[in-house]
Design an enzyme around this catalytic site. Sequence first.
Site, short mmCIF file in Angstrom:
data_model
loop_
_atom_site.label_atom_id
_atom_site.label_comp_id
_atom_site.label_asym_id
_atom_site.label_seq_id
_atom_site.Cartn_x
_atom_site.Cartn_y
_atom_site.Cartn_z
N GLY A 146 0.82 -1.20 0.00
CA GLY A 146 0.00 0.00 0.00
C GLY A 146 0.86 1.26 0.00
CB CYS A 147 0.17 4.66 -1.25
SG CYS A 147 -1.49 4.92 -0.61
CG PHE A 148 -0.87 6.29 4.11
CD1 PHE A 148 -0.08 7.40 4.31
CD2 PHE A 148 -2.24 6.47 3.99
CE1 PHE A 148 -0.62 8.68 4.37
CE2 PHE A 148 -2.81 7.74 4.05
CZ PHE A 148 -1.99 8.84 4.24
CB ALA A 149 1.92 0.04 3.79
CB ALA A 161 5.35 6.66 2.78
#
Length: 327
Positions: free
Chosen positions: A137-140, A142
């Site tokens: 995932g994107c937040f994951a 970063a």
Amino acid sequence: MSKQIKVGIVGGAGYTGGELIRLLVHHPYVAVSFIHSRSNAGKPVYAVHEDLVGETDWQFTGDLSQDVDVVFLCVGHGEAKKFLTENPFDARVKIIDLSQDFRLTSNATLGDRQFVYGLPELNREAIRQANNIANPGCFATAIQLGLLPLAKAGLLQNVYTTGITGSTGAGQSLSATSHFSWRANNIQAYKTLNHQHLNEIGESLLQLQPAGQIDVSFVPWRGDFTRGIFISSQLDLDLPATEVTSLYKNFFDGHPFTTVSDQPIFLKQAVNTNKCIIQLEKVGSKLVVHSIIDNLLKGASGQAVQNMNLLFGLDERAGLKLKANYF
């Protein structure tokens, strides 16, 4: 590489599908075999992704083909597993799934397919040997890239994280909180301490730091911009700043897309690239780790292409030498 990789894309009309097409249209080792979209079958790709006018004459199709080497699944969360169950591909066809359906160990198997979590900075060698990839995932992405060096050193306990994301993180379908009139001049916290990416973050950190409890408290924010993620993670750490910096630079040595900056970072440095840029700030016994990515590239389609490159023995930078838009 003499033989081109035959690629199929499922769900090519959305944001991640569009970004994937933009990357693959100029990838030196790829031939796109089909771009699947039930609702747009028969239309040229540029009718949906209008910036691709003059770039390609590819068309969307409602048909699938087994004559491919790899299939990217750019469908919604919960749809990937259903799609593969209803449309099984030959075992030799590799799958890269951009949804969250196969990211957790408990969900990583479908029939004979075993999915490897596709964060190259964590699992690069396993990815090279894999046949199926669960794209993070994107937040994951970063958050993890900001914390993995500390996990490897066994230094994580309580982490307090905030992060702000652009409107493309919500997908292409219009909703009340992605409408321009709502987003403009506005921010909002959402899914406080309960974001769906926390589970995959937890698994990855425990992979490097299996001993001791790690608690990540995460407050995500919706931002007044279209793309990009800016994360700040705060924790107690007694190590001197020079040792922390060395820890990070040593961990990411040899990983071409993750950079530790000695200067303050800002979102435009990462947007439109496959980079993650990290900045460390040490104040007394507190450490703040800032990390920035483009949610559609390193947080989705760019990382998916990076994983494809690793699966097929290519330089992982192939097709991903992108330029940030500074102004």
